[in-house]
Design a protein around this motif. Structure first.
Motif, PDB file in Angstrom:
ATOM      1  N   GLY A  75      44.372  29.992  37.450  1.00 10.18           N
ATOM      2  CA  GLY A  75      42.924  30.041  37.220  1.00 10.18           C
ATOM      3  C   GLY A  75      42.158  30.757  38.318  1.00 10.18           C
ATOM      4  N   GLY A  76      42.849  31.274  39.300  1.00 13.66           N
ATOM      5  CA  GLY A  76      42.204  32.066  40.339  1.00 13.66           C
ATOM      6  C   GLY A  76      41.282  31.233  41.219  1.00 13.66           C
ATOM      7  N   ALA A  77      40.601  31.925  42.115  1.00 14.86           N
ATOM      8  CA  ALA A  77      39.649  31.234  42.990  1.00 14.86           C
ATOM      9  C   ALA A  77      38.520  30.627  42.157  1.00 14.86           C
ATOM     10  N   ILE A  78      38.200  31.280  41.062  1.00 13.03           N
ATOM     11  CA  ILE A  78      37.066  30.808  40.262  1.00 13.03           C
ATOM     12  C   ILE A  78      37.338  29.425  39.670  1.00 13.03           C
ATOM     13  N   MET A  79      38.577  29.137  39.335  1.00 10.12           N
ATOM     14  CA  MET A  79      38.906  27.790  38.862  1.00 10.12           C
ATOM     15  C   MET A  79      38.576  26.753  39.945  1.00 10.12           C
ATOM     16  N   GLN A  80      38.740  27.155  41.207  1.00  6.63           N
ATOM     17  CA  GLN A  80      38.438  26.222  42.299  1.00  6.63           C
ATOM     18  C   GLN A  80      36.938  25.964  42.441  1.00  6.63           C
ATOM     19  N   PHE A  81      36.129  26.903  41.967  1.00  2.03           N
ATOM     20  CA  PHE A  81      34.679  26.660  41.986  1.00  2.03           C
ATOM     21  C   PHE A  81      34.370  25.361  41.226  1.00  2.03           C
ATOM     22  N   SER A  82      35.174  25.063  40.198  1.00  2.00           N
ATOM     23  CA  SER A  82      35.010  23.813  39.444  1.00  2.00           C
ATOM     24  C   SER A  82      35.875  22.678  39.994  1.00  2.00           C
ATOM     25  N   THR A 102      27.520  37.033  46.572  1.00  2.00           N
ATOM     26  CA  THR A 102      27.896  36.955  45.158  1.00  2.00           C
ATOM     27  C   THR A 102      28.896  35.843  44.859  1.00  2.00           C
ATOM     28  N   TRP A 103      29.924  35.725  45.704  1.00  2.00           N
ATOM     29  CA  TRP A 103      30.939  34.716  45.386  1.00  2.00           C
ATOM     30  C   TRP A 103      30.436  33.318  45.679  1.00  2.00           C
ATOM     31  N   ALA A 104      29.648  33.160  46.732  1.00  2.00           N
ATOM     32  CA  ALA A 104      29.053  31.843  46.996  1.00  2.00           C
ATOM     33  C   ALA A 104      28.197  31.425  45.805  1.00  2.00           C
ATOM     34  N   ILE A 148      31.759  26.912  52.194  1.00  2.00           N
ATOM     35  CA  ILE A 148      31.453  28.247  52.724  1.00  2.00           C
ATOM     36  C   ILE A 148      32.383  29.284  52.086  1.00  2.00           C
ATOM     37  N   THR A 149      31.890  30.485  51.986  1.00  2.00           N
ATOM     38  CA  THR A 149      32.697  31.617  51.539  1.00  2.00           C
ATOM     39  C   THR A 149      32.966  32.399  52.816  1.00  2.00           C
ATOM     40  N   THR A 150      34.170  32.303  53.340  1.00  2.00           N
ATOM     41  CA  THR A 150      34.382  32.766  54.716  1.00  2.00           C
ATOM     42  C   THR A 150      34.194  34.275  54.847  1.00  2.00           C
ATOM     43  N   ASN A 151      34.473  34.996  53.777  1.00  2.00           N
ATOM     44  CA  ASN A 151      34.270  36.452  53.765  1.00  2.00           C
ATOM     45  C   ASN A 151      33.711  36.817  52.391  1.00  2.00           C
ATOM     46  N   GLU A 152      32.509  37.383  52.382  1.00  2.00           N
ATOM     47  CA  GLU A 152      31.929  37.806  51.099  1.00  2.00           C
ATOM     48  C   GLU A 152      32.443  39.208  50.785  1.00  2.00           C
ATOM     49  N   THR A 153      33.292  39.274  49.790  1.00  2.00           N
ATOM     50  CA  THR A 153      34.044  40.474  49.434  1.00  2.00           C
ATOM     51  C   THR A 153      33.143  41.631  48.999  1.00  2.00           C
ATOM     52  N   ILE A 154      32.050  41.302  48.349  1.00  2.00           N
ATOM     53  CA  ILE A 154      31.177  42.340  47.776  1.00  2.00           C
ATOM     54  C   ILE A 154      30.145  42.819  48.793  1.00  2.00           C
ATOM     55  N   GLY A 171      36.503  25.876  52.221  1.00  2.00           N
ATOM     56  CA  GLY A 171      36.347  27.315  52.362  1.00  2.00           C
ATOM     57  C   GLY A 171      36.993  28.121  51.244  1.00  2.00           C
ATOM     58  N   ASP A 172      36.206  29.042  50.679  1.00  2.00           N
ATOM     59  CA  ASP A 172      36.786  30.069  49.807  1.00  2.00           C
ATOM     60  C   ASP A 172      37.156  31.218  50.732  1.00  2.00           C
ATOM     61  N   MET A 173      38.450  31.408  50.909  1.00  2.00           N
ATOM     62  CA  MET A 173      38.927  32.402  51.868  1.00  2.00           C
ATOM     63  C   MET A 173      39.634  33.557  51.169  1.00  2.00           C
ATOM     64  N   SER A 174      39.387  33.693  49.862  1.00  2.00           N
ATOM     65  CA  SER A 174      40.129  34.653  49.037  1.00  2.00           C
ATOM     66  C   SER A 174      40.343  36.000  49.712  1.00  2.00           C
ATOM     67  N   SER A 175      39.262  36.574  50.240  1.00  2.00           N
ATOM     68  CA  SER A 175      39.368  37.964  50.670  1.00  2.00           C
ATOM     69  C   SER A 175      39.666  38.124  52.159  1.00  2.00           C
ATOM     70  N   GLU A 176      39.980  37.023  52.836  1.00  2.00           N
ATOM     71  CA  GLU A 176      40.513  37.198  54.200  1.00  2.00           C
ATOM     72  C   GLU A 176      41.617  36.170  54.446  1.00  2.00           C
ATOM     73  N   GLY A 192      42.029  30.193  47.805  1.00  2.00           N
ATOM     74  CA  GLY A 192      41.814  31.625  47.593  1.00  2.00           C
ATOM     75  C   GLY A 192      42.769  32.178  46.558  1.00  2.00           C
ATOM     76  N   GLY A 193      42.316  33.165  45.824  1.00  2.00           N
ATOM     77  CA  GLY A 193      43.195  33.884  44.911  1.00  2.00           C
ATOM     78  C   GLY A 193      44.194  34.690  45.735  1.00  2.00           C
ATOM     79  N   ALA A 194      45.412  34.800  45.228  1.00  2.00           N
ATOM     80  CA  ALA A 194      46.451  35.501  45.989  1.00  2.00           C
ATOM     81  C   ALA A 194      46.252  37.010  46.010  1.00  2.00           C
ATOM     82  N   GLN A 195      45.512  37.528  45.052  1.00  2.00           N
ATOM     83  CA  GLN A 195      45.533  38.984  44.822  1.00  2.00           C
ATOM     84  C   GLN A 195      44.747  39.821  45.829  1.00  2.00           C
ATOM     85  N   LYS A 196      44.175  39.185  46.869  1.00  2.00           N
ATOM     86  CA  LYS A 196      43.439  39.971  47.863  1.00  2.00           C
ATOM     87  C   LYS A 196      44.284  40.252  49.101  1.00  2.00           C
ATOM     88  N   ASN A 197      45.178  39.386  49.413  1.00  2.00           N
ATOM     89  CA  ASN A 197      45.948  39.607  50.642  1.00  2.00           C
ATOM     90  C   ASN A 197      47.405  39.185  50.503  1.00  2.00           C
TER      91      ASN A 197
HETATM   92  C1  LIG Z   1      37.897  37.779  44.306  1.00  2.00           C
HETATM   93  C2  LIG Z   1      37.167  36.590  44.775  1.00  2.00           C
HETATM   94  C3  LIG Z   1      36.978  35.468  43.951  1.00  2.00           C
HETATM   95  C4  LIG Z   1      37.445  35.438  42.509  1.00  2.00           C
HETATM   96  O1  LIG Z   1      38.801  35.278  42.478  1.00  2.00           O
HETATM   97  P1  LIG Z   1      39.634  35.139  41.107  1.00  2.00           P
HETATM   98  O2  LIG Z   1      41.000  34.926  41.639  1.00  2.00           O
HETATM   99  O3  LIG Z   1      39.449  36.411  40.360  1.00  2.00           O
HETATM  100  O4  LIG Z   1      39.129  33.960  40.376  1.00  2.00           O
HETATM  101  C5  LIG Z   1      36.325  34.378  44.483  1.00  2.00           C
HETATM  102  N1  LIG Z   1      35.889  34.371  45.749  1.00  2.00           N
HETATM  103  C6  LIG Z   1      36.042  35.439  46.569  1.00  2.00           C
HETATM  104  C7  LIG Z   1      35.534  35.374  47.974  1.00  2.00           C
HETATM  105  C8  LIG Z   1      36.695  36.573  46.103  1.00  2.00           C
HETATM  106  O5  LIG Z   1      36.872  37.628  46.920  1.00  2.00           O
END
Ligand SMILES: *Cc1c(COP(=O)(O)O)cnc(C)c1O
Length: 361
Positions: A75-82, A102-104, A148-154, A171-176, A192-197
Motif C-alpha cells: 500500500g505504499g507510504a500512502i497506506m501509512q497515512f491511514s 505536499t506529502w504532509a 513529520i515528513t522528514t524530506n518533502e520530495t516535491i 516520520g514519513d521518511m520515504s524520500s530520504e 516509507g515507500g521502498a521505491q525512493k531509495n
Molecule cells: C513518494 C512519497 C509518498 C507516497 O509514496 P507511495 O509509496 O507512492 O504511497 C509519501 N510520502 C513521501 C515523502 C514521498 O516521497
C-alpha cells in the motif's frame, strides 16, 4: 540503448546496477531450484531466507535499536497515512501534524478521517520553502504523536535538525530513507515507500517501537493492525516477494559501500555539487528553498522562464539526463539524487547546466 541513462527520477528511481544484474542472472532459475523466486511459496525455505536477510539488513544498515521491529507492508507510504492514526490515535488523544508540503498535506487529509488531528506548524505562509524550528511547533495537550515528513520530495526541503518537542515523533521518511542517521529515541514509528531509495515499488518499510504495540487500536481488519504484522514477522499474508528480494540486494550493496555514514556523506557531496552550480550561476538557476533546509535527495531549481525550462529539459534528455522535470504541481526542474545515483551522473548534470547557461544566459 546499451548504456545506462543518468536517471534523476523521483521514484521509482535508479537502483544499483550490480543489484539489477544479479537479479537478472538469478531470475529464471533461482539457486538451481528450477524455478524463479517469484514462482515459489513465500513460506518455503528460499524466500524465508531472503525475507529474514532483508529484515536483518534493514535493522543493521539503518542502525535501528532492538526496541524496534521492522515490518514489510503493502500500500505504499500512502497506506501509512491511514494506518498510523488508525493504530496510534487512541480515544482521548490527538495527533499533531507539521504541514510542510505536499506529502504532509496528504498525511493530514487521511489522518483527519480517524480522529482529532491538528496542524502544529503550517508552512503555507512561507510557500513550503523551509521546515520549522522546534520552538515554532505548537504541541497541544493530550498529543499522542507529532507527524513529520522528514524530506518533502516535491518541494525539496528537509529538516536540518530533528524536532525536539517532548512528544513521540512519527516520520514519513520515504524520500530520504537510509540516507542519514535517525535519533531513534525520539521516534515511535518511521515509515516509507521502498521505491525512493531502497528498491522497487510495492513495498513499504515500517519501523515500529515494540512497546507501543500493546496500546494500539485493535477494532479493525487484521491487515490494518501493526501488532498483527509484528506477531507474524510480516508473513501475515503473501508479501511482495520480488520487492523484498530486491530490497535485500540494495541493502547488501549499501552495507558493502560503507553503510549509513557513507550514504549520508555521499548525498551531501552530490547535493553540494548541484547547489554550488545553482549558486554560482549568477541567478540564472535559482533554488527557492531556504539554504539551511535544502534537501540532499531532491534538488529543485528554476530557470529564468518557463520557455527556457522547456528547452533545458528537452536538451537534457538528448544528453541522457532523464526525468528532470519538476512535479506537475510545482513546475520547474527537480533532480532526485538518491543513494544509488552515481556521483558521475550529478557531475554530468552540473556540466550540462554550466554549458546550457553559457549558450543561453
Ligand atoms: C513518494 C512519497 C509518498 C507516497 O509514496 P507511495 O509509496 O507512492 O504511497 C509519501 N510520502 C513521501 C515523502 C514521498 O516521497
Amino acid at each position: 540503448m546499451n548504456k545506462r541513462a543518468h536517471n534523476f527520477s523521483a521514484g521509482p528511481c535508479t537502483l544499483p546496477l550490480e543489484c539489477l544484474e544479479e537479479a537478472q542472472k538469478e531470475f529464471v532459475n533461482y539457486h538451481d531450484t528450477g524455478m524463479s523466486l517469484i514462482e515459489m511459496s513465500h513460506r518455503g525455505k528460499h524466500f524465508v531466507e531472503v525475507a529474514n536477510d532483508a529484515m536483518r539488513l534493514c535493522m543493521e544498515v539503518f542502525e535501528v535499536p532492538d526496541e524496534f521491529s521492522v515490518l514489510f507492508l503493502q500500500g505504499g507510504a500512502i497506506m501509512q497515512f491511514s494506518m498510523v492514526p488508525m493504530n496510534l490515535l487512541v480515544p482521548g488523544k490527538k495527533a499533531g501534524y507539521v504541514h510542510s508540503g505536499t506529502w504532509a498535506k496528504g498525511a493530514i487529509t487521511d489522518a483527519k478521517a480517524y480522529g482529532d488531528v491538528y496542524i502544529a506548524w503550517n508552512g503555507e505562509q512561507c510557500g513550503y520553502t523551509r521546515m520549522p524550528d522546534s520552538g515554532e511547533i505548537e504541541i497541544q495537550d493530550d498529543t499522542r504523536y507529532l507527524h513529520i515528513t522528514t524530506n518533502e520530495t516535491i518541494e525539496g526541503i528537509r529538516y536540518p535538525n530533528w524536532p525536539d518537542v517532548g512528544v513521540p515523533l512519527v516520520g514519513d521518511m520515504s524520500s530520504e530513507y537510509m540516507a542519514r542517521p535517525v535519533p531513534w529515541e525520539k521516534f515511535d514509528l518511521i515509515y516509507g515507500g521502498a521505491q525512493k531509495n531502497l528498491g522497487p515499488s510495492g513495498l513499504c518499510v515500517v519501523f515500529v517501537r515494540k512497546s507501543i504495540l500493546e496500546h494500539t487500536n485493535s477494532h479493525m481488519g487484521r491487515y490494518l493492525r501493526y501488532d498483527v504484522h509484528e506477531s507474524k514477522t510480516s508473513m501475515f499474508n503473501t508479501p511482495p516477494v520480488f520487492s523484498i528480494y530486491m530490497l535485500g540486494k540494495v541493502l547488501k550493496w549499501m552495507k558493502k559501500e560503507g553503510g549509513l555514514k557513507v550514504m549520508e556523506s555521499r548525498a551531501a557531496e552530490k547535493a553540494g555539487l548541484l547547489y554550488d552550480t545553482i549558486d554560482q550561476s549568477g541567478g540564472y538557476y535559482s533554488c527557492p528553498v531556504d539554504v539551511a533546509c535544502r534537501s540532499h535527495m531532491n534538488v529543485v531549481f528554476r530557470l529564468p522562464s518557463e520557455e527556457l525550462e522547456q528547452q533545458f529539459l528537452a536538451e537534457a534528455g538528448q544528453n541522457d539526463l532523464m526525468h528532470l522535470k519538476g512535479h506537475r504541481s510545482v513546475g520547474g526542474c527537480r533532480a532526485s539524487i538518491y543513494n544509488a545515483l552515481p556521483r558521475a551522473s550529478v557531475e554530468a548534470l552540473c556540466s550540462f547546466m554550466s554549458d546550457f547557461l553559457s549558450r543561453n544566459g
